[in-house]
Design an enzyme around this catalytic site. Structure first.
Site, PDB file in Angstrom:
ATOM      1  N   ARG A   1      -8.075 -11.153  52.407  1.00  0.00           N
ATOM      2  CA  ARG A   1      -9.017 -11.612  53.393  1.00  0.00           C
ATOM      3  C   ARG A   1     -10.345 -11.216  53.219  1.00  0.00           C
ATOM      4  O   ARG A   1     -11.251 -11.629  53.898  1.00  0.00           O
ATOM      5  CB  ARG A   1      -8.267 -11.151  54.755  1.00  0.00           C
ATOM      6  CG  ARG A   1      -8.718  -9.619  55.214  1.00  0.00           C
ATOM      7  CD  ARG A   1      -7.703  -9.003  56.164  1.00  0.00           C
ATOM      8  NE  ARG A   1      -6.548  -8.911  55.431  1.00  0.00           N
ATOM      9  CZ  ARG A   1      -5.358  -8.476  56.277  1.00  0.00           C
ATOM     10  NH1 ARG A   1      -5.698  -8.238  57.670  1.00  0.00           N
ATOM     11  NH2 ARG A   1      -4.260  -8.282  55.884  1.00  0.00           N
TER      12      ARG A   1
ATOM     13  N   LYS B   1       9.087  -4.183  45.932  1.00  0.00           N
ATOM     14  CA  LYS B   1       9.794  -3.279  46.874  1.00  0.00           C
ATOM     15  C   LYS B   1       8.908  -2.606  47.938  1.00  0.00           C
ATOM     16  O   LYS B   1       7.827  -2.647  47.772  1.00  0.00           O
ATOM     17  CB  LYS B   1      10.651  -2.229  46.010  1.00  0.00           C
ATOM     18  CG  LYS B   1       9.717  -1.053  45.230  1.00  0.00           C
ATOM     19  CD  LYS B   1      10.394   0.085  45.163  1.00  0.00           C
ATOM     20  CE  LYS B   1       9.634   1.089  45.084  1.00  0.00           C
ATOM     21  NZ  LYS B   1       9.729   2.615  45.507  1.00  0.00           N
TER      22      LYS B   1
ATOM     23  N   ASP C   1      11.764  -4.161  40.448  1.00  0.00           N
ATOM     24  CA  ASP C   1      12.083  -2.851  40.386  1.00  0.00           C
ATOM     25  C   ASP C   1      11.654  -2.539  39.069  1.00  0.00           C
ATOM     26  O   ASP C   1      12.244  -2.541  37.910  1.00  0.00           O
ATOM     27  CB  ASP C   1      13.513  -2.666  40.513  1.00  0.00           C
ATOM     28  CG  ASP C   1      13.823  -1.048  40.456  1.00  0.00           C
ATOM     29  OD1 ASP C   1      12.966  -0.272  40.216  1.00  0.00           O
ATOM     30  OD2 ASP C   1      14.904  -0.790  40.951  1.00  0.00           O
ATOM     31  N   HIS C   2      10.496  -1.839  39.106  1.00  0.00           N
ATOM     32  CA  HIS C   2       9.770  -1.680  37.785  1.00  0.00           C
ATOM     33  C   HIS C   2      10.523  -0.663  36.862  1.00  0.00           C
ATOM     34  O   HIS C   2      10.385  -0.577  35.609  1.00  0.00           O
ATOM     35  CB  HIS C   2       8.172  -0.852  37.861  1.00  0.00           C
ATOM     36  CG  HIS C   2       8.133   0.191  38.449  1.00  0.00           C
ATOM     37  ND1 HIS C   2       8.174   0.875  39.988  1.00  0.00           N
ATOM     38  CD2 HIS C   2       8.001   1.653  37.966  1.00  0.00           C
ATOM     39  CE1 HIS C   2       8.125   2.093  39.905  1.00  0.00           C
ATOM     40  NE2 HIS C   2       8.182   2.574  38.811  1.00  0.00           N
TER      41      HIS C   2
ATOM     42  N   LYS D   1      11.266  -0.832  32.176  1.00  0.00           N
ATOM     43  CA  LYS D   1      11.073   0.378  31.156  1.00  0.00           C
ATOM     44  C   LYS D   1      11.862   0.386  29.969  1.00  0.00           C
ATOM     45  O   LYS D   1      13.144   0.079  30.073  1.00  0.00           O
ATOM     46  CB  LYS D   1      11.252   1.781  31.774  1.00  0.00           C
ATOM     47  CG  LYS D   1      10.261   2.043  32.970  1.00  0.00           C
ATOM     48  CD  LYS D   1      10.349   3.440  33.580  1.00  0.00           C
ATOM     49  CE  LYS D   1       9.475   3.797  34.396  1.00  0.00           C
ATOM     50  NZ  LYS D   1       8.084   3.878  34.009  1.00  0.00           N
TER      51      LYS D   1
ATOM     52  N   GLU E   1       9.637  15.076  40.167  1.00  0.00           N
ATOM     53  CA  GLU E   1       8.454  14.659  40.066  1.00  0.00           C
ATOM     54  C   GLU E   1       7.627  15.994  40.816  1.00  0.00           C
ATOM     55  O   GLU E   1       8.159  16.337  41.668  1.00  0.00           O
ATOM     56  CB  GLU E   1       7.721  13.541  40.384  1.00  0.00           C
ATOM     57  CG  GLU E   1       7.799  13.323  42.117  1.00  0.00           C
ATOM     58  CD  GLU E   1       7.432  12.036  42.668  1.00  0.00           C
ATOM     59  OE1 GLU E   1       6.289  11.321  41.634  1.00  0.00           O
ATOM     60  OE2 GLU E   1       7.668  11.492  43.593  1.00  0.00           O
TER      61      GLU E   1
ATOM     62  N   ASP F   1      13.388   5.539  49.204  1.00  0.00           N
ATOM     63  CA  ASP F   1      12.228   5.335  48.559  1.00  0.00           C
ATOM     64  C   ASP F   1      12.690   5.331  46.730  1.00  0.00           C
ATOM     65  O   ASP F   1      11.898   4.393  46.105  1.00  0.00           O
ATOM     66  CB  ASP F   1      11.203   6.421  48.519  1.00  0.00           C
ATOM     67  CG  ASP F   1       9.909   6.291  47.588  1.00  0.00           C
ATOM     68  OD1 ASP F   1       9.508   5.225  47.562  1.00  0.00           O
ATOM     69  OD2 ASP F   1       9.415   7.170  46.914  1.00  0.00           O
TER      70      ASP F   1
ATOM     71  N   HIS G   1      15.763   2.554  42.547  1.00  0.00           N
ATOM     72  CA  HIS G   1      15.721   2.850  40.984  1.00  0.00           C
ATOM     73  C   HIS G   1      17.057   3.456  40.673  1.00  0.00           C
ATOM     74  O   HIS G   1      17.597   3.386  39.603  1.00  0.00           O
ATOM     75  CB  HIS G   1      14.573   3.814  41.079  1.00  0.00           C
ATOM     76  CG  HIS G   1      13.202   3.315  41.370  1.00  0.00           C
ATOM     77  ND1 HIS G   1      12.860   1.836  41.356  1.00  0.00           N
ATOM     78  CD2 HIS G   1      12.311   3.863  42.137  1.00  0.00           C
ATOM     79  CE1 HIS G   1      11.585   1.885  41.565  1.00  0.00           C
ATOM     80  NE2 HIS G   1      11.253   2.876  42.315  1.00  0.00           N
TER      81      HIS G   1
ATOM     82  N   LYS H   1      10.554  15.532  45.169  1.00  0.00           N
ATOM     83  CA  LYS H   1       9.316  15.626  44.983  1.00  0.00           C
ATOM     84  C   LYS H   1       8.955  17.197  44.966  1.00  0.00           C
ATOM     85  O   LYS H   1       9.818  17.947  45.279  1.00  0.00           O
ATOM     86  CB  LYS H   1       8.320  15.172  46.353  1.00  0.00           C
ATOM     87  CG  LYS H   1       8.276  13.782  46.130  1.00  0.00           C
ATOM     88  CD  LYS H   1       7.240  13.144  47.234  1.00  0.00           C
ATOM     89  CE  LYS H   1       7.113  11.501  47.014  1.00  0.00           C
ATOM     90  NZ  LYS H   1       6.358  11.308  45.786  1.00  0.00           N
TER      91      LYS H   1
END
Lengths: 347, 526
Positions: free
Chosen positions: B79, B186, B215-216, B220, B254, B273, B278, B378
């Site tokens: 937009r 996603k 789903d990246h 991989k 991570e 998430d 994944h 995390k």
């Protein structure tokens, strides 16, 4: 090291102690360096001035294809006989790690040049595929045991002085061991991006219609690359079903539509293939190498339709890049033989 | 137009499209994989982060490597007020920053000529009408033959209005001879009901065969290599079952916190998430049976069978099989970091989990009695995603009779970073005494294959353009995964007293260790 000085190629070692010396080399390097190997890459050549260039080639190739490189300089014509060997390593940084490929260089003089098969067999990294890059003229007598071991035979038909005879030998090698050996002509690899760019000229539906009605093909090639240009014509002929009409004065191809397809090859200094022009009716399809840049400019001109010159990657010219591409492909070149068959009488 | 699996050579397999009437004969056999047909990629949410950081750099890299036909256009739909030129300029900057290979200015100039900006609000029907006209013009000018790939890179709450408008404007139906596909980013819903609603919405505009749920993780290299490892090597498949495997650990850790995504993360948490998509995908690839073929549906059928075999969880088993936790204050790489509840835009009384560890049981013949332990978190000490197959130990006789050190064989498939495969086994320490120690055989992709690995988005965009949905989630996969996850959420909703706290920089709560201790196992030290 001068270009003819083989002594500076690495650490001189006794041939019987090569494995032990290589072991020591890695032991001294400690954990800072990691030896990697995915293939045995053997280079056979008979020109002493190529030692340095080939060592540099291995250094370039090893950054993408970790290997055990075996360089064999054979000088069968010398009166003195003897064999010498050197070892060295090519390392590059991959992240935080130094990854190294090892190189063994042999000089086989006089009669010992006949020991080529045993030199190759006894220094291979076991269980890894054998890729042999033959840089010398092919000999009519074939050592079947050696060739049957080769998984991939690499050569550059642009370098051949007698293409028909050499292609004949290659075909014979390719048929040994139930055709297990993959044939990799760097001259064909040289054409990959050119073929992709030419195919791109005909992606548009309007252009695609014109493809089956091509009337002329004009290719500019550099001196020494007539076979490269011929292979390109052969590829077009095999993909489009053209049959060669070997007229003595001016051969041409007969398309399935009955159209006569005329072709012209012109020698011009520059990259191996610098320009391809195709005409079909009132349309022109042009692929032009941009001077001093490694790109093709592709232009389609048809009356009433807009031109969209596009920049695409041009063909690779450096031998190391060609070999990297060839090793990265990992499969047979199905269309190569068809392209070759289409132009054999023209070689 | 159907798909077919083409055996190109002894070693190279590609999923290709069946011969089209108007296929360019010069394209055949040029590359090791099927080359996409000319098409226009329309990105909804074109001014967003995903477009700038991932999508356009991926398309540029594909173009630079000659993996795309010359006629691929990119139309950004958003937009904000922009021109084609200003849009190209900002994408140029982003690509220079985020591309995995250095940008060649001439190639970029040529590539960016095919980038266009279409200004419209997502809910403005006239914007779609003008888009349709623009796409038709591009088809005739640039030979894209009516092939369109719509990429929903906008916020999920915009999907409905975009999909409805695509349908209303007729853009969901390709012109004769072309195709129209949609890529959905996603999250595919937030629970089973919303996933079903989203799927019904998508199905109202695009058939399942033209729907690509991205789903990246599946793009991989190592995830793709899992099937090769299992089904191209004879030695593993015979051991790949409950007779030889003690348990499996799947970890995604991570050190990052919520990093400005608190608004999203507060609603999703680690389970939605990461686990729903994944990690369950990785679990499926690890546990699936050999597919009948390498075509998309054969593979996805096997993955769905795994999801259907997951042992259902009750409120009681959620308490015993699932650990949730939230990070407290701590230190990452020597730097103090705040507790989750003290992060910006996070509710100070939030019960959102930033860590989940769960035991999953697969009730089928192959996996009976083998627990799969999945953990994600995390603010853990390091970034690592991996699958570890822990084999049963050798009998406690001979060399293992009095051994204190771990002797179990562990096969580890590292997904990221430092993609590779390693195998732990026992070896004799040199010397007069017989001392057995574990050693590791390690294969690093980066060491053996020097070539930079393509970004997951490159592979996935190329596949979507080529009509190969193998690496995309199918509707039933998504819904089965939600069915499993919803059981955990409903148990959690009734009682939040089990939310543990772990220090940032630690490997998670001790409760997660207890989960494995019941099975005589410990989490791998990463």
């Amino acid at each position: 090291m001068s270009s003819t000085d083989i002594e500076g190629v690495g650490l001189p070692v006794e041939i019987g102690k090569i494995d032990r010396e290589l072991g020591k080399l890695w032991e001294e390097a400690g954990e800072s360096k990691t030896r990697a190997s995915l293939i045995n890459l053997v280079l056979y050549f008979e020109d002493r001035t190529q030692v340095q260039a080939n060592t540099q080639l291995i250094a370039d190739i090893a950054t993408e294809h970790a290997c055990r490189a075996i360089l064999i300089l054979a000088e069968p014509g010398t009166s003195e006989s003897g064999a010498k060997a050197w070892i060295n390593a090519h390392c590059h940084l991959a992240g935080k790690r130094q990854i190294c490929s090892e190189q063994i260089t042999f000089h086989l003089a006089g009669e010992t040049a006949k020991a080529l098969p045993s030199i190759v067999f006894s220094h291979l990294d076991s269980d890894l595929p054998l890729c042999l890059w033959w840089q010398a003229p092919f000999q009519r007598t074939i050592d079947e045991q050696l060739w049957a071991w080769v998984d991939r035979l690499v050569f550059d038909s642009a370098q051949w002085e007698e293409p028909p005879a050499s292609f004949e030998i290659i075909r014979k090698i390719g048929s040994l061991g139930e055709g297990r050996t993959v044939l990799g002509d760097l001259n064909w690899a040289r054409l990959l991006e050119t073929r992709i760019a030419i195919a791109g000229l005909f992606d548009h539906a309007v252009a695609l219609e014109k493809l089956s009605k091509l009337e002329t093909v004009a290719i500019d090639h550099s001196p020494g690359h007539r076979t490269t240009a011929l292979l390109l014509v052969g590829w077009l002929a095999s993909r489009l079903g053209w049959k060669l009409q070997p007229m003595l004065d001016k051969p041409f191809f007969l398309a399935p539509s009955g159209t006569h397809v005329r072709f012209d090859l012109t020698e011009k200094p520059g990259p191996s293939i610098s320009r391809c022009l195709f005409t079909s009716g009132d349309c022109e399809f042009l692929l032009k190498h941009c001077n001093e840049r490694n790109f093709f400019e592709a232009t389609v001109s048809c009356p009433g339709s807009q031109e969209h010159p596009r920049i695409t990657k041009a063909g690779r010219e450096k031998l190391a890049d060609l070999l990297i591409s060839e090793l990265g492909r990992g499969s047979r070149h199905g269309h190569y033989r068809h392209a070759l068959d289409a132009i054999l009488p023209l070689l | 137009m159907g798909q077919c699996l083409v055996r190109v050579t002894d070693q190279v397999y590609v999923i290709g499209m069946s011969e089209r009437k108007h296929a360019n004969p010069l394209r055949g056999g040029l590359l090791n994989r099927a080359l996409p047909e000319p098409c226009t990629v329309v990105i909804f949410g074109a001014t967003g982060d995903l477009t700038h950081r991932k999508l356009v750099p991926a398309l540029y890299n594909l173009a630079a490597e000659g993996a795309l036909p010359q006629s691929v256009n990119v139309v950004g739909f958003a937009r904000r007020d922009k021109t084609d030129e200003s849009f190209r300029e900002e994408l140029g900057e982003a690509t220079r920053k985020h591309s995995r290979q250095a940008v060649n200015e001439e190639l970029w100039a040529s590539f960016s000529d095919s980038i266009f900006y279409h200004r419209s609000a997502f809910d403005d029907a006239s914007g779609y009408e003008s888009l349709a006209k623009r796409l038709n013009d591009l088809d005739s000018e640039r030979g894209t033959r009516g092939n369109r790939l719509f990429y929903l890179a906008a916020a999920p709450d915009q999907f409905q209005v975009i999909l409805e408008n695509l349908r209303e404007s007729g853009l969901n139906v390709a012109p004769a001879g072309g195709w129209a596909r949609v890529i959905v980013e996603k999250p595919f819903g937030t629970d089973l009901d919303s996933a079903r609603a989203l799927n019904a919405l998508v199905e109202g505009s695009f058939p399942e065969s033209e729907t690509y749920r991205i789903d990246h993780y599946l793009g991989k290299e190592t995830a793709q290599n899992l099937m090769v490892l299992r089904f191209a090597n004879a030695i593993f498949e015979h051991l790949w079952n409950g007779r030889y495997i003690h348990h499996v650990q799947i970890t995604a850790s991570e050190p990052l916190g919520v990093e400005g995504r608190a608004g999203y993360y507060e609603k999703s948490g680690a389970l939605r998430d990461m686990v729903q998509n994944h990690l369950l995908q990785l679990l499926c690839l690890t546990a699936m049976e050999p597919p009948a073929g390498l075509d998309a549906d054969s593979i996805r059928d096997e993955k769905v069978k795994v999801l259907r075999s997951l042992r259902p969880l009750t409120s009681e088993t959620v308490r015993t099989h699932v650990v949730r936790a939230q990070y407290g204050a701590g230190a990452i790489n020597g730097k103090r970091v705040a507790a989750y509840r003290d992060e910006e835009n996070v509710n100070p009384e939030s019960v959102t989990e930033t860590y989940v560890a769960l035991q999953i049981n697969i009730d089928n013949w192959r996996w009976a009695g083998v627990p799969f332990f999945v953990r994600v978190g995390k603010r853990l000490p390091k970034a690592a995603t991996e699958i570890a197959i822990h084999f049963k130990g050798a009998p406690p006789v001979l060399f293992n009779a009095a051994s204190d050190s771990p002797t179990d064989n562990v096969l580890v498939i590292r997904i990221q970073p430092d993609e590779g495969i390693s195998l732990r086994m026992s070896a004799k320490v040199p010397g007069a005494a017989v001392r057995v120690e574990p050693v590791k055989m390690d294969f690093h992709y980066g060491t053996s294959f020097g070539k930079a690995t393509p970004e997951a988005y490159e592979r996935l965009l190329l596949d979507a353009m080529s009509g190969d949905p193998t690496l995309f989630a199918r509707r039933d996969e998504v819904e089965e995964a939600w069915k499993f996850i919803d059981q955990i959420h409903s148990a959690w909703e009734s009682d939040a007293s089990d939310l543990a706290v772990y220090s940032a920089g630690s490997w998670g709560p001790t409760e997660a260790d207890d989960l494995l201790a019941q099975h005589d196992a410990t989490w791998r030290r990463l």
